[in-house]
Design a protein around this motif. Structure first.
Motif, PDB file in Angstrom:
ATOM      1  N   MET A   1      -8.007 -37.190  36.766  1.00 54.96           N
ATOM      2  CA  MET A   1      -9.222 -37.404  35.978  1.00 54.96           C
ATOM      3  C   MET A   1      -9.422 -36.239  35.020  1.00 54.96           C
ATOM      4  SD  MET A   1     -13.159 -37.971  37.277  1.00 54.96           S
ATOM      5  CE  MET A   1     -12.710 -39.479  38.132  1.00 54.96           C
ATOM      6  N   ASP A   2      -9.785 -36.538  33.790  1.00 52.67           N
ATOM      7  CA  ASP A   2     -10.035 -35.489  32.815  1.00 52.67           C
ATOM      8  C   ASP A   2     -11.246 -34.668  33.226  1.00 52.67           C
ATOM      9  OD1 ASP A   2      -7.945 -36.426  31.310  1.00 52.67           O
ATOM     10  OD2 ASP A   2      -9.204 -37.654  30.007  1.00 52.67           O
ATOM     11  N   PRO A   3     -11.218 -33.365  32.936  1.00 48.96           N
ATOM     12  CA  PRO A   3     -12.335 -32.508  33.344  1.00 48.96           C
ATOM     13  C   PRO A   3     -13.562 -32.684  32.448  1.00 48.96           C
ATOM     14  CG  PRO A   3     -10.725 -31.244  32.109  1.00 48.96           C
ATOM     15  CD  PRO A   3     -10.127 -32.611  32.306  1.00 48.96           C
ATOM     16  N   GLN A   4     -14.680 -32.254  32.984  1.00 51.56           N
ATOM     17  CA  GLN A   4     -15.928 -32.244  32.217  1.00 51.56           C
ATOM     18  C   GLN A   4     -15.785 -31.380  30.977  1.00 51.56           C
ATOM     19  OE1 GLN A   4     -19.324 -29.414  32.959  1.00 51.56           O
ATOM     20  NE2 GLN A   4     -20.219 -31.203  33.956  1.00 51.56           N
TER      21      GLN A   4
ATOM     22  N   VAL B   1     -18.271 -29.940  27.440  1.00 56.48           N
ATOM     23  CA  VAL B   1     -19.615 -29.771  26.874  1.00 56.48           C
ATOM     24  C   VAL B   1     -19.477 -29.767  25.366  1.00 56.48           C
ATOM     25  CG1 VAL B   1     -21.643 -28.261  26.754  1.00 56.48           C
ATOM     26  CG2 VAL B   1     -20.312 -28.418  28.887  1.00 56.48           C
ATOM     27  N   THR B   2     -20.396 -30.413  24.677  1.00 58.27           N
ATOM     28  CA  THR B   2     -20.433 -30.324  23.217  1.00 58.27           C
ATOM     29  C   THR B   2     -21.808 -29.874  22.775  1.00 58.27           C
ATOM     30  OG1 THR B   2     -21.084 -32.656  22.929  1.00 58.27           O
ATOM     31  CG2 THR B   2     -18.721 -32.148  22.919  1.00 58.27           C
ATOM     32  N   ILE B   3     -21.839 -29.159  21.684  1.00 57.37           N
ATOM     33  CA  ILE B   3     -23.106 -28.829  21.041  1.00 57.37           C
ATOM     34  C   ILE B   3     -22.953 -29.152  19.561  1.00 57.37           C
ATOM     35  CG2 ILE B   3     -22.536 -26.362  20.731  1.00 57.37           C
ATOM     36  CD1 ILE B   3     -25.611 -25.881  21.299  1.00 57.37           C
ATOM     37  N   THR B   4     -23.861 -29.967  19.074  1.00 56.75           N
ATOM     38  CA  THR B   4     -23.818 -30.440  17.696  1.00 56.75           C
ATOM     39  C   THR B   4     -25.052 -29.950  16.970  1.00 56.75           C
ATOM     40  OG1 THR B   4     -22.646 -32.449  18.367  1.00 56.75           O
ATOM     41  CG2 THR B   4     -23.687 -32.465  16.202  1.00 56.75           C
TER      42      THR B   4
ATOM     43  N   ASN C   1     -15.797 -36.526  30.447  1.00 58.19           N
ATOM     44  CA  ASN C   1     -14.474 -36.204  29.914  1.00 58.19           C
ATOM     45  C   ASN C   1     -14.539 -36.250  28.389  1.00 58.19           C
ATOM     46  OD1 ASN C   1     -14.147 -39.067  29.182  1.00 58.19           O
ATOM     47  ND2 ASN C   1     -13.886 -39.355  31.392  1.00 58.19           N
ATOM     48  N   GLU C   2     -13.475 -35.768  27.765  1.00 56.66           N
ATOM     49  CA  GLU C   2     -13.432 -35.708  26.304  1.00 56.66           C
ATOM     50  C   GLU C   2     -13.398 -37.096  25.675  1.00 56.66           C
ATOM     51  OE1 GLU C   2     -10.845 -33.546  22.741  1.00 56.66           O
ATOM     52  OE2 GLU C   2     -10.342 -33.178  24.853  1.00 56.66           O
ATOM     53  N   SER C   3     -12.798 -38.057  26.352  1.00 59.03           N
ATOM     54  CA  SER C   3     -12.710 -39.404  25.803  1.00 59.03           C
ATOM     55  C   SER C   3     -14.102 -40.015  25.611  1.00 59.03           C
ATOM     56  CB  SER C   3     -11.876 -40.296  26.719  1.00 59.03           C
ATOM     57  OG  SER C   3     -10.554 -39.806  26.825  1.00 59.03           O
ATOM     58  N   SER C   4     -14.981 -39.796  26.574  1.00 59.08           N
ATOM     59  CA  SER C   4     -16.341 -40.310  26.456  1.00 59.08           C
ATOM     60  C   SER C   4     -17.066 -39.682  25.277  1.00 59.08           C
ATOM     61  CB  SER C   4     -17.121 -40.036  27.749  1.00 59.08           C
ATOM     62  OG  SER C   4     -16.560 -40.707  28.843  1.00 59.08           O
ATOM     63  N   ALA C   5     -16.867 -38.390  25.090  1.00 61.54           N
ATOM     64  CA  ALA C   5     -17.494 -37.702  23.962  1.00 61.54           C
ATOM     65  C   ALA C   5     -16.982 -38.252  22.640  1.00 61.54           C
ATOM     66  CB  ALA C   5     -17.229 -36.203  24.055  1.00 61.54           C
ATOM     67  N   GLN C   6     -15.682 -38.410  22.541  1.00 62.60           N
ATOM     68  CA  GLN C   6     -15.095 -38.870  21.292  1.00 62.60           C
ATOM     69  C   GLN C   6     -15.540 -40.287  20.951  1.00 62.60           C
ATOM     70  OE1 GLN C   6     -13.437 -36.457  19.716  1.00 62.60           O
ATOM     71  NE2 GLN C   6     -13.572 -37.768  17.917  1.00 62.60           N
ATOM     72  N   LEU C   7     -15.659 -41.128  21.967  1.00 65.07           N
ATOM     73  CA  LEU C   7     -16.128 -42.497  21.743  1.00 65.07           C
ATOM     74  C   LEU C   7     -17.551 -42.490  21.186  1.00 65.07           C
ATOM     75  CD1 LEU C   7     -15.259 -45.479  22.153  1.00 65.07           C
ATOM     76  CD2 LEU C   7     -16.469 -45.384  24.356  1.00 65.07           C
TER      77      LEU C   7
ATOM     78  N   TYR D   1     -16.688 -28.253  20.660  1.00 65.97           N
ATOM     79  CA  TYR D   1     -16.269 -28.731  21.978  1.00 65.97           C
ATOM     80  C   TYR D   1     -15.997 -27.520  22.869  1.00 65.97           C
ATOM     81  CZ  TYR D   1     -15.457 -33.414  19.977  1.00 65.97           C
ATOM     82  OH  TYR D   1     -15.589 -34.642  19.383  1.00 65.97           O
ATOM     83  N   LEU D   2     -16.492 -27.570  24.107  1.00 70.84           N
ATOM     84  CA  LEU D   2     -16.468 -26.405  24.986  1.00 70.84           C
ATOM     85  C   LEU D   2     -16.010 -26.775  26.393  1.00 70.84           C
ATOM     86  CD1 LEU D   2     -20.105 -25.364  24.057  1.00 70.84           C
ATOM     87  CD2 LEU D   2     -18.069 -24.229  23.140  1.00 70.84           C
ATOM     88  N   LYS D   3     -15.367 -25.813  27.049  1.00 69.22           N
ATOM     89  CA  LYS D   3     -15.096 -25.898  28.479  1.00 69.22           C
ATOM     90  C   LYS D   3     -15.763 -24.707  29.154  1.00 69.22           C
ATOM     91  CE  LYS D   3     -10.783 -28.516  28.092  1.00 69.22           C
ATOM     92  NZ  LYS D   3      -9.325 -28.555  28.362  1.00 69.22           N
ATOM     93  N   THR D   4     -16.340 -24.961  30.306  1.00 70.02           N
ATOM     94  CA  THR D   4     -17.148 -23.947  30.979  1.00 70.02           C
ATOM     95  C   THR D   4     -16.271 -22.971  31.752  1.00 70.02           C
ATOM     96  OG1 THR D   4     -18.893 -25.604  31.229  1.00 70.02           O
ATOM     97  CG2 THR D   4     -19.098 -23.577  32.513  1.00 70.02           C
TER      98      THR D   4
END
Length: 247
Positions: A1-4, A6-9, A70-76, A98-101
């Motif tokens: 599973m892709d990891p979590q 975070v994005t800030i726009t 995951n990143e796929s959900s963000a991109q969608l 796009y960020l990873k914690t």
């Protein structure tokens, strides 16, 4: 599973009509965001005027902090969501980081929304998010003291600071800062050796300003869009050799 991730726009609005639209989204957008697949935590954020940390709002700049499965959900979401397309149509400029914690402690609304899932790298580009709910009885002390420290940081042209912004969910009471740094070492030089930041830390411990706080460090891994007409991708990767200033 892709990891979590975070994005800030950040959204910039020009003109009264667009700014009014952006302001309304602080109340309207959360209803739509709550239904977005893969979005586990989000906050619509206003910003401060002047150097970005102020009691006076900046009606031309708003933010959206999002935590994704995951990143796929963000991109969608960014590519296909009608809500985000509305943001895109109304804004004059958009930038998404796009960020990873790497490190986090504290809570936000009683939760810890960020999961540490990447090794902390001292030489990698760094994003720092701090957030606090200020105790009502200390509001006057906080706002009398902190904005001056924030301004001083920029007057001294803090080494390694790419940009910073004061953001918040509720005026005066729930406040946050987001900053980008060339690397962790330069950020730590400011945080632990700089007289301005150390003074804030000392005051916080002495007075107990906050009833809830969170501090997180992230490694940016992708950037989309521009800010102040400049490509954030070029600023952050591969060599951080251009400063874009405050918001």
């Amino acid at each position: 599973m892709d990891p979590q991730i975070v994005t800030i726009t950040f959204f910039r609005y020009a003109g009264a009509r667009q700014q009014w639209w952006g302001f309304k989204q602080m109340g309207l957008a959360p209803r739509a965001l709550a239904k977005v697949p893969g979005l586990t935590f989000f906050k619509m954020l206003g910003s401060g005027n002047g150097n970005g940390f102020s009691i006076w709002p900046n009606f031309g700049v708003y933010g959206l902090l999002s935590v994704w499965n995951n990143e796929s959900s963000a991109q969608l979401f960014f590519e296909q969501s009608p809500l985000f397309q509305d943001f895109r149509a109304q804004s004059t400029e958009i930038a998404t980081i796009y960020l990873k914690t790497a490190k986090v402690h504290g809570t936000w609304d009683g939760r810890t929304p960020f999961i540490e899932n990447v090794a902390f790298q001292t030489e990698a580009p760094l994003a720092v998010l701090t957030r606090a709910t200020i105790r009502s009885k200390y509001l006057w002390h906080f706002w009398r003291f902190v904005p001056g420290v924030s301004k001083a940081m920029w007057r001294e042209h803090q080494e390694g600071l790419i940009f910073s912004i004061g953001i918040g969910e509720a005026p005066l009471v729930q406040q946050a800062t987001f900053s980008l740094w060339k690397n962790s070492q330069l950020m730590q030089n400011y945080a632990y050796k700089g007289k301005f930041h150390s003074t804030v830390v000392k005051k916080t411990r002495e007075l107990g300003w906050y009833k809830e706080e969170l501090f997180a460090r992230f490694h940016p891994f992708r950037v989309e869009g521009t800010w102040q007409g400049k490509s954030l991708e070029k600023v952050l990767f591969p060599a951080l050799n251009e400063e874009i200033g405050t918001f």
